[in-house]
Design a protein around this motif. Sequence first.
Motif, short mmCIF file in Angstrom:
data_model
loop_
_atom_site.label_atom_id
_atom_site.label_comp_id
_atom_site.label_asym_id
_atom_site.label_seq_id
_atom_site.Cartn_x
_atom_site.Cartn_y
_atom_site.Cartn_z
N TRP A 59 4.08 -2.33 -8.74
CA TRP A 59 4.08 -3.16 -9.96
C TRP A 59 5.28 -2.87 -10.84
CZ3 TRP A 59 1.59 -7.37 -9.98
CH2 TRP A 59 0.39 -7.49 -9.30
N TRP A 60 5.72 -1.61 -10.87
CA TRP A 60 6.92 -1.27 -11.63
C TRP A 60 8.13 -1.97 -11.04
CZ3 TRP A 60 7.10 1.30 -16.17
CH2 TRP A 60 5.95 2.00 -16.56
N ILE A 61 8.22 -1.97 -9.72
CA ILE A 61 9.36 -2.61 -9.05
C ILE A 61 9.34 -4.12 -9.30
CG2 ILE A 61 10.35 -3.15 -6.79
CD1 ILE A 61 9.33 -0.31 -5.91
N VAL A 62 8.18 -4.74 -9.16
CA VAL A 62 8.05 -6.18 -9.42
C VAL A 62 8.42 -6.48 -10.88
CG1 VAL A 62 6.40 -8.09 -9.62
CG2 VAL A 62 6.38 -6.62 -7.60
N GLY A 63 7.93 -5.66 -11.81
CA GLY A 63 8.24 -5.85 -13.22
C GLY A 63 9.72 -5.75 -13.51
N MET A 64 10.38 -4.76 -12.93
CA MET A 64 11.82 -4.60 -13.17
C MET A 64 12.62 -5.75 -12.54
SD MET A 64 12.17 -2.15 -15.12
CE MET A 64 10.70 -1.46 -15.82
N ILE A 65 12.20 -6.19 -11.37
CA ILE A 65 12.88 -7.34 -10.74
C ILE A 65 12.75 -8.58 -11.63
CG2 ILE A 65 12.75 -8.97 -8.81
CD1 ILE A 65 12.10 -6.54 -7.02
N GLY A 121 -8.87 -2.44 -6.48
CA GLY A 121 -8.37 -3.08 -5.27
C GLY A 121 -7.32 -4.13 -5.60
N TRP A 122 -6.77 -4.73 -4.55
CA TRP A 122 -5.71 -5.71 -4.76
C TRP A 122 -6.21 -6.93 -5.51
CZ3 TRP A 122 -6.35 -10.55 -2.86
CH2 TRP A 122 -7.32 -10.73 -1.86
N HIS A 123 -7.49 -7.30 -5.29
CA HIS A 123 -8.02 -8.49 -5.96
C HIS A 123 -8.16 -8.27 -7.46
CE1 HIS A 123 -11.30 -5.95 -4.58
NE2 HIS A 123 -12.01 -6.42 -5.59
N VAL A 124 -8.55 -7.07 -7.87
CA VAL A 124 -8.64 -6.75 -9.30
C VAL A 124 -7.25 -6.73 -9.91
CG1 VAL A 124 -9.30 -4.97 -10.96
CG2 VAL A 124 -10.79 -5.46 -9.01
N GLN A 125 -6.31 -6.18 -9.18
CA GLN A 125 -4.93 -6.11 -9.68
C GLN A 125 -4.32 -7.50 -9.86
OE1 GLN A 125 -2.44 -3.28 -7.56
NE2 GLN A 125 -4.28 -2.12 -6.99
N LEU A 126 -4.50 -8.37 -8.87
CA LEU A 126 -3.95 -9.72 -8.98
C LEU A 126 -4.61 -10.52 -10.10
CD1 LEU A 126 -3.36 -10.88 -5.30
CD2 LEU A 126 -1.68 -10.25 -7.02
N LEU A 127 -5.93 -10.36 -10.24
CA LEU A 127 -6.63 -11.05 -11.31
C LEU A 127 -6.14 -10.58 -12.68
CD1 LEU A 127 -8.88 -13.03 -12.15
CD2 LEU A 127 -10.44 -11.07 -12.13
N LEU A 128 -6.02 -9.27 -12.82
CA LEU A 128 -5.53 -8.72 -14.09
C LEU A 128 -4.08 -9.12 -14.35
CD1 LEU A 128 -6.43 -7.04 -16.47
CD2 LEU A 128 -5.68 -5.00 -15.26
N PHE A 129 -3.27 -9.17 -13.29
CA PHE A 129 -1.89 -9.61 -13.44
C PHE A 129 -1.82 -11.05 -13.94
CE2 PHE A 129 1.92 -11.55 -11.40
CZ PHE A 129 2.88 -10.92 -12.18
N ALA A 130 -2.64 -11.93 -13.38
CA ALA A 130 -2.66 -13.33 -13.82
C ALA A 130 -3.10 -13.43 -15.28
CB ALA A 130 -3.59 -14.14 -12.93
N VAL A 131 -4.15 -12.70 -15.64
CA VAL A 131 -4.64 -12.74 -17.02
C VAL A 131 -3.59 -12.20 -17.99
CG1 VAL A 131 -6.37 -11.77 -18.59
CG2 VAL A 131 -7.08 -12.68 -16.38
N LEU A 132 -3.00 -11.06 -17.65
CA LEU A 132 -1.98 -10.48 -18.53
C LEU A 132 -0.74 -11.38 -18.64
CD1 LEU A 132 -2.08 -6.68 -17.62
CD2 LEU A 132 -2.83 -7.75 -19.75
N SER A 134 0.83 -1.21 0.00
CA SER A 134 0.00 0.00 0.00
C SER A 134 0.86 1.25 0.00
CB SER A 134 -0.92 0.02 1.22
OG SER A 134 -1.81 -1.05 1.18
N ASN A 135 1.98 1.22 0.72
CA ASN A 135 2.87 2.38 0.77
C ASN A 135 3.57 2.62 -0.57
OD1 ASN A 135 2.22 2.93 3.42
ND2 ASN A 135 3.97 1.78 4.24
N LEU A 136 3.85 1.56 -1.29
CA LEU A 136 4.50 1.71 -2.60
C LEU A 136 3.55 2.29 -3.63
CD1 LEU A 136 6.59 -1.57 -2.88
CD2 LEU A 136 7.46 0.74 -2.57
N VAL A 151 3.01 -3.36 -17.42
CA VAL A 151 1.74 -2.86 -17.96
C VAL A 151 0.77 -2.59 -16.82
CG1 VAL A 151 -0.29 -3.51 -19.32
CG2 VAL A 151 2.00 -3.88 -20.24
N LEU A 152 0.72 -3.47 -15.85
CA LEU A 152 -0.15 -3.26 -14.70
C LEU A 152 0.29 -2.03 -13.91
CD1 LEU A 152 -2.66 -4.62 -13.72
CD2 LEU A 152 -1.28 -5.89 -12.11
#
Length: 154
Positions: free
Chosen positions: A14-20, A57-68, A7-9, A42-43
């Motif tokens: 998502w940018w940090i996770v993507g770059m990692i 919310g986090w659930h929409v983000q995780l679902l979209l991340f899985a689909v993408l 939440s603080n990030l 992209v997320l």
Amino acid sequence: MVVELWSNLGPWGWWIVGMILLVLELLVPGVFLIWIGAAAVVLGALSLALWDSAFWGWHVQLLLFAVLSVLFAVVGRRIYNGKRTTSDEPWLNRRGESLIGRTATLSEPIQEGRGRIRLDDTMWSVMGPDLPVGSRVRVVASSGRDLTVEPVVR
């Protein structure tokens, strides 16, 4: 703790996770993490625009991340597999297939469907109609280490 950190990030998580994930692709090549990393980037871009929205919310983000991730992996695989280049050595590691069409003289007679020929520096096991030693045969197929031959009609 993880939820609070996420939440603080904000959208930058998502940018940090993507770059990692993209850096991990460089360290552990396999052309797979790049697609998941691209999905996270992209997320991250979507999160910058939609972070304050009520539905984001986090659930929409995780679902979209899985689909993408799945979508990018499937599309990436198709693109990557579609880029097959022709080899300058098309018969490399397919020696038996490279012999199809060649003719040779039987070194051992074909009896009960099995015999032997010498091609170049190798003795090959052959299958075909019964023929005597010295008969000319043409290779018509290859299956593993066995060649299928037929008599050469003069």
